[in-house]
Every structure is written in C-alpha cells, then in structure tokens.
Design a protein around this motif. Structure first.
Motif, mmCIF file in Angstrom:
data_model
loop_
_atom_site.group_PDB
_atom_site.id
_atom_site.type_symbol
_atom_site.label_atom_id
_atom_site.label_comp_id
_atom_site.label_asym_id
_atom_site.label_seq_id
_atom_site.Cartn_x
_atom_site.Cartn_y
_atom_site.Cartn_z
ATOM 1 N N ASP A 27 0.821 -1.213 0.000
ATOM 2 C CA ASP A 27 0.000 0.000 0.000
ATOM 3 C C ASP A 27 0.851 1.258 0.000
ATOM 4 O O ASP A 27 0.547 2.233 -0.698
ATOM 5 N N ARG A 31 0.757 4.286 -2.710
ATOM 6 C CA ARG A 31 0.464 5.656 -2.266
ATOM 7 C C ARG A 31 1.590 6.612 -2.665
ATOM 8 O O ARG A 31 1.350 7.712 -3.166
ATOM 9 N N ARG A 59 -6.986 2.937 -3.884
ATOM 10 C CA ARG A 59 -5.649 3.506 -3.662
ATOM 11 C C ARG A 59 -5.523 4.894 -4.273
ATOM 12 O O ARG A 59 -4.921 5.795 -3.674
#
Length: 336
Positions: A27, A31, A59
């Motif tokens: 993640d 990001r 996301r």
C-alpha cells in the motif's frame, strides 16, 4: 467536448498496476507513486473498477481525495460492478485471465446495461472519495474479453451504457465519454453509428511502436474525419518497451523480444531512451490527445516525464522506418 479541452497535459497516470497487476504492491508503495505523480505535475488520472476489483480506485482515491478537486482530471470506466461478496472461483477475464489475481477478492459483475452503468459509477465515486467524474469510458466491450460474444456485449452497451453516459454528459454531470478498449473494432463500429456520439476513446496497446498498422489503416482515418480524439493507453505494450517482460499482458514471445531489441539498438545508437521513443511515437498522430502510462514505483514518474521531454533526432525515426520497424504511413514526431 473535445478531449484536448478537458485534459490538462499530454501525459496521464494509468492505475492498472495499482490494482496489483502481475504482483502484489505494498500500500505504501502505491500511495507514494500516486503522490510522486501529483508532486511532479501530473493532473490526469485514469482508473477502472476492474483493476484489482476496486483496489486501484481505492488507492487512487486515498491520495486524490486530499487534493483540490478542481485541479485534476479523473476518468474511470463502466462495465464492471464490484460486489461485496467474495469470488470463490477463478475469474473469467478472457485473454486476460489471472491479470489481477493479487487484487481484492470481491466478485465482479460484468454488465453494460443502463442499471449496471449507474451502479458502476456509484461504486466508483465511493471508492474514489469524490463527488464527480470528468470522463467515463465504456470498458472492454471487445474480442479479447468476450470472444465471439463481443458483438452482443457491444449491443448491450449501445442500448445501456452509451445512452446513460450521453444523458449524463448532456446534463453536465460528466464532461465526456467514450470507449476504453484494447481492440480497434469496437471503436470503428461506434464511429459508424448515427447516434449516440462519443467524445473520444481510450485505445490501449493499438497505437504503439510494436502495434500500429491496423489503427493507421482503419481506425484513425475515421476518427480524424469525425474530429474525434483518442487517449493512447499502454504505450509500453504492457511493459516490454520499458524494460519489462510482458507483451499484451502475457510473457513476451521471442519475436517481440527480438523486435524490441532492434528498436533499442537504434535508440542506443542515437542516444535515445526507448521510453522516449515509445511516448513520442504514440503522441505523434494528430488524433492523439494524450498518452496514459502506468507505474508502480515513484521513480517511474520522473522517467516518464523526462522521456516525454527528451529530444529525439529525426535520424532515429528515419532509420526505424528504413528498417521496417514503423509503418511508412505513421506520422513522425517533430522535435520540440
């Protein structure tokens, strides 16, 4: 509305890789990649519910929901409704089977009816954390997902998604709509219709250094005649033109590796990065409004932007053409 009046630049950020295409991406890496695109001035973002069963939208929304909404252009796609229930069997994605096996486990409803289109948009808005979309593409009504049934899916979209999106555009809810496909034939069929009239198209993989002859011969003359522009998706042909090993979402065959090697040899001779060659070629056609490149690492954004602004000598294109590596009919990029 013409795409050139909507899109904020020539390079967009494609989020298919953020749906864990080919590999599971942390993640924080996803990001950071979106943040890098924003920090370096990218203001067009393209996504879809299909990408990881909503994972890419989630996301992307996590980052963009913190940015001023009027400062970027956002497109997503319809044709897939993400359900709350889990998928317990292997997904049927036609030629793209296994593409998002590392994505969310949610079941996907593949449907292009009016009701499904509205549900798809509603779900996308929620996952993206936004109150509006700028462009909506009708996703994958083509042979690569549906085989011989693709015309039936096209008809479902024509009487469903096309009409819903035309109404939303006319009401000012969205700015534009069109098809987002990996094949030229659905776009050709759409352009042959009397109505409805789309604003443009997202064509992935069909106007690249490795595959452009068919689009040049059939599709692009029709688009130019009707004043319709396209966004070029997949300019790196699933990665093989950017140092990767995939072509058409599969392991690249030997003949493609050999062709890429020939292109790269000429690029090296002229001091050109192969990314620059790929991006500049896809943007050179008068019908190309922008190119959308995917990335999963922050460093890739800087590479793409540098490639877009790289000077490519005319002699490079001349040698590519003489070697039979690009069509004699392909418009050649002009140096800035």
């Amino acid at each position: 509305m013409a795409l050139q009046h909507i899109l904020p630049g020539r390079l967009g950020f494609g989020t298919a890789p953020l749906g864990n295409m080919f590999r599971a991406i942390p993640d924080e890496e996803a990001r950071a990649t979106v943040e890098a695109a924003w920090d370096q001035g990218v203001r067009y973002f393209d996504t879809a519910p299909l990408y990881g069963s909503g994972l890419a939208e989630e996301r992307l929304g996590e980052v963009l929901s913190t940015k001023p909404r009027d400062e970027f252009v956002l497109s997503t796609k319809v044709g897939r409704v993400i359900l709350d229930e889990r998928e317990e069997t292997a997904r049927d994605l036609g030629e793209k089977g296994g593409l998002f096996e590392h994505g969310n486990p949610n079941k996907i409803l593949h449907e292009w009816t009016a009701e499904a289109t509205e549900r798809s948009i509603e779900g996308s808005l929620k996952r993206l954390g936004t109150d509006r979309l700028d462009i909506v593409w009708v996703h994958d009504i083509a042979q690569d997902f549906h085989g011989d049934q693709w015309l039936a899916k096209f008809e479902e979209a024509r009487t469903g998604a096309f009409r819903v999106l035309s109404r939303l555009r006319d009401e000012g809810v969205i700015k534009a709509w069109g098809l987002g496909v990996n094949k030229t034939e659905p776009i050709e069929l759409t352009l042959a219709l009397d109505e409805p009239r789309p604003d443009g198209f997202l064509l992935a993989g069909r106007y690249t250094l490795l595959d452009h002859e068919h689009a040049l011969t059939r599709l692009l003359p029709m688009a130019r005649e009707q004043g319709v522009e396209m966004v070029v998706g997949g300019p790196y042909s699933s990665g093989v033109l950017a140092g990767g090993t995939h072509f058409e979402y599969q392991r690249a065959p030997a003949e493609i590796i050999e062709r890429v090697g020939r292109i790269k040899a000429l690029a090296d001779k002229h001091g050109v990065s192969i990314k620059a060659a790929a991006l500049r070629f896809s943007l050179a056609h008068p019908a190309s409004a922008a190119v959308v490149a995917g990335a999963t690492r922050p460093s890739r954004i800087a590479e793409d932007l540098a490639a877009l602004n790289e000077t490519v000598p005319a002699a490079f294109w001349t040698e590519l053409r003489a070697a039979g590596l690009i069509s004699p009919a392909a418009p050649l990029p002009q140096n800035a």
